[in-house]
Design an enzyme around this catalytic site. Structure first.
Site, PDB file in Angstrom:
ATOM      1  N   HIS A   1       6.343   1.530  12.155  1.00  0.00           N
ATOM      2  CA  HIS A   1       5.681   2.234  13.264  1.00  0.00           C
ATOM      3  C   HIS A   1       5.640   1.248  14.425  1.00  0.00           C
ATOM      4  CE1 HIS A   1       3.094   4.765  15.576  1.00  0.00           C
ATOM      5  NE2 HIS A   1       1.962   4.169  15.284  1.00  0.00           N
TER       6      HIS A   1
ATOM      7  N   GLU B   1      -9.596  31.882   3.695  1.00  0.00           N
ATOM      8  CA  GLU B   1      -8.846  32.410   4.826  1.00  0.00           C
ATOM      9  C   GLU B   1      -8.389  31.340   5.805  1.00  0.00           C
ATOM     10  OE1 GLU B   1      -7.703  35.353   5.145  1.00  0.00           O
ATOM     11  OE2 GLU B   1      -8.734  36.246   3.437  1.00  0.00           O
TER      12      GLU B   1
ATOM     13  N   SER C   1      -3.820  -5.464  -4.210  1.00  0.00           N
ATOM     14  CA  SER C   1      -2.492  -4.935  -4.515  1.00  0.00           C
ATOM     15  C   SER C   1      -1.625  -5.936  -5.275  1.00  0.00           C
ATOM     16  CB  SER C   1      -1.777  -4.546  -3.223  1.00  0.00           C
ATOM     17  OG  SER C   1      -2.465  -3.516  -2.556  1.00  0.00           O
TER      18      SER C   1
ATOM     19  N   GLY D   1       0.822  -1.202   0.000  1.00  0.00           N
ATOM     20  CA  GLY D   1       0.000   0.000   0.000  1.00  0.00           C
ATOM     21  C   GLY D   1       0.850   1.242   0.000  1.00  0.00           C
TER      22      GLY D   1
ATOM     23  N   GLU E   1      -5.183  29.175   2.425  1.00  0.00           N
ATOM     24  CA  GLU E   1      -3.935  29.885   2.697  1.00  0.00           C
ATOM     25  C   GLU E   1      -3.026  29.145   3.675  1.00  0.00           C
ATOM     26  OE1 GLU E   1      -3.782  34.075   3.313  1.00  0.00           O
ATOM     27  OE2 GLU E   1      -5.656  34.429   2.228  1.00  0.00           O
TER      28      GLU E   1
END
Length: 359
Positions: free
Chosen positions: A109, A228, A54, A27, A232
């Protein structure tokens, strides 16, 4: 004490010579690890379930593909890159019974080791290389001649070769081009979960939504509020990425910089105490236990939370605006999968599979 970073010249490249690496999963991280390893001259076999979606992708990329059990039997190094919640079942059924004597078991991990979901025999080498970036970036930066920095750790080293092999693995995926930092499974897991929840994903998402809602509820146009509070943000983060907070403040207007100093702390008032609570839940295992329980119950709470936020007004407004900005290469997420926006000419993000957890 300043932490030491390890680079290409610090690594014993020969530590993996003549060894086969099984990459379990193909993945987001799996495809990048497998391809980078192969390009570094490592013999790679990809381990996937018989019905994995996969499998075709890995075969088309030219890899030898086997079941997880068969791939493990062939390998001197086994890197487990299936989702955290799937790792225990895969390990118990297919990896543990088939590990070679002296094999190095690896993770990207530390979740399952840290929370005792997976408990390797004391005679098994256990290491970790955790790239600090998504798989498509790990691959594209490697191809361009660079690398994504990473953390590495060794939990068990009965053979005496685990540390050298773990570092050699980091070098083979390109991480030591940028530098790798030594840590522990405990430290990596707890800081990674905290960063995701308190800031990078959870904290930022909550702050964006709160700011958007504040403007809309005050009567401002939702489209203006989106620009905003969401659009940004990338411009500001890019500045921080290049030169830290100081470069961001150097680059924005004096008015924005002054507002940063006087209003930012007001917004964050009380946040640090909440962050400490979040960290405590991670350290105690409360978060891990909750997440595991949700998955074992069928994932209903997770799906409901995902659905609720997908329908937030900022997502609806943003999707419409992004669809008109083709230079962004916009994507739309359906049922947890990202696809190029309908009006887009296609994604240029690289070979990232559509599903973030394909394995």
């Amino acid at each position: 004490m300043t932490a030491r970073m390890y680079y290409d010249d610090d690594v014993e490249k020969s530590a993996l010579e003549g060894q086969t690496v099984a990459v379990i999963g193909y993945g987001s991280q799996g495809h990048a690890h497998a391809q980078n390893l192969r390009d570094s001259g490592i013999d790679v076999v990809v381990g996937l379930a018989e019905g994995s979606k996969s499998r075709k992708l890995a075969e088309e990329a030219g890899f030898r593909v086997a079941t997880v059990a068969d791939a493990t039997r062939q390998a001197d190094v086994v890197m487990v890159l299936v989702p955290d919640t799937a790792q225990k079942a895969v390990y118990d059924a297919e990896i543990e019974p088939n590990l070679k004597p002296g094999a190095l078991l690896m993770f990207a991990h530390g979740f399952n080791i840290r929370f005792d979901r997976i408990k390797p025999d004391a005679g098994v080498d256990v290491g970790m290389v955790a790239p600090k970036g998504p798989g498509h970036l790990l691959r594209s930066v490697y191809v361009a001649g660079g690398g994504v920095p990473a953390l590495f750790a060794v939990e068990q080293d009965p053979s005496g070769t685990a540390r050298a092999r773990t570092l050699a693995y980091a070098r083979a995926i390109g991480a030591t081009r940028a530098g790798v930092l030594e840590t522990t499974f405990k430290e990596e897991t707890e800081t990674d979960l905290f960063g995701e929840q308190a800031l990078l994903c959870g904290g930022v998402s909550a702050l964006i939504k709160a700011a958007f809602e504040t403007l809309v509820e005050a009567g401002y146009q939702p489209e203006l509020a989106y620009f905003e509070t969401m659009h940004e943000l990338k411009l500001i983060v890019d500045l921080m990425y290049r030169g830290g907070l100081n470069f961001m403040r150097f680059s924005v207007s004096d008015t924005a910089e002054y507002g940063d100093y006087v209003s930012g702390p007001r917004v964050a008032e009380g946040v640090k105490a909440t962050m400490k609570d979040v960290l405590s839940d991670i350290q105690s295992g409360a978060f891990a236990n909750r997440w595991i329980a949700v998955q074992e119950a069928g994932g209903g709470e997770f799906q409901e939370l995902r659905k609720r936020d997908r329908e937030h007004q900022i997502e609806q407004v943003g999707a419409e605006l992004r669809a008109q900005m083709q230079f962004l290469d916009p994507v739309v997420v359906y049922a947890g999968e990202a696809q190029a926006a309908a009006t887009s000419g296609g994604s240029s993000a690289g070979p990232e599979p559509a599903s973030k957890v394909a394995g």
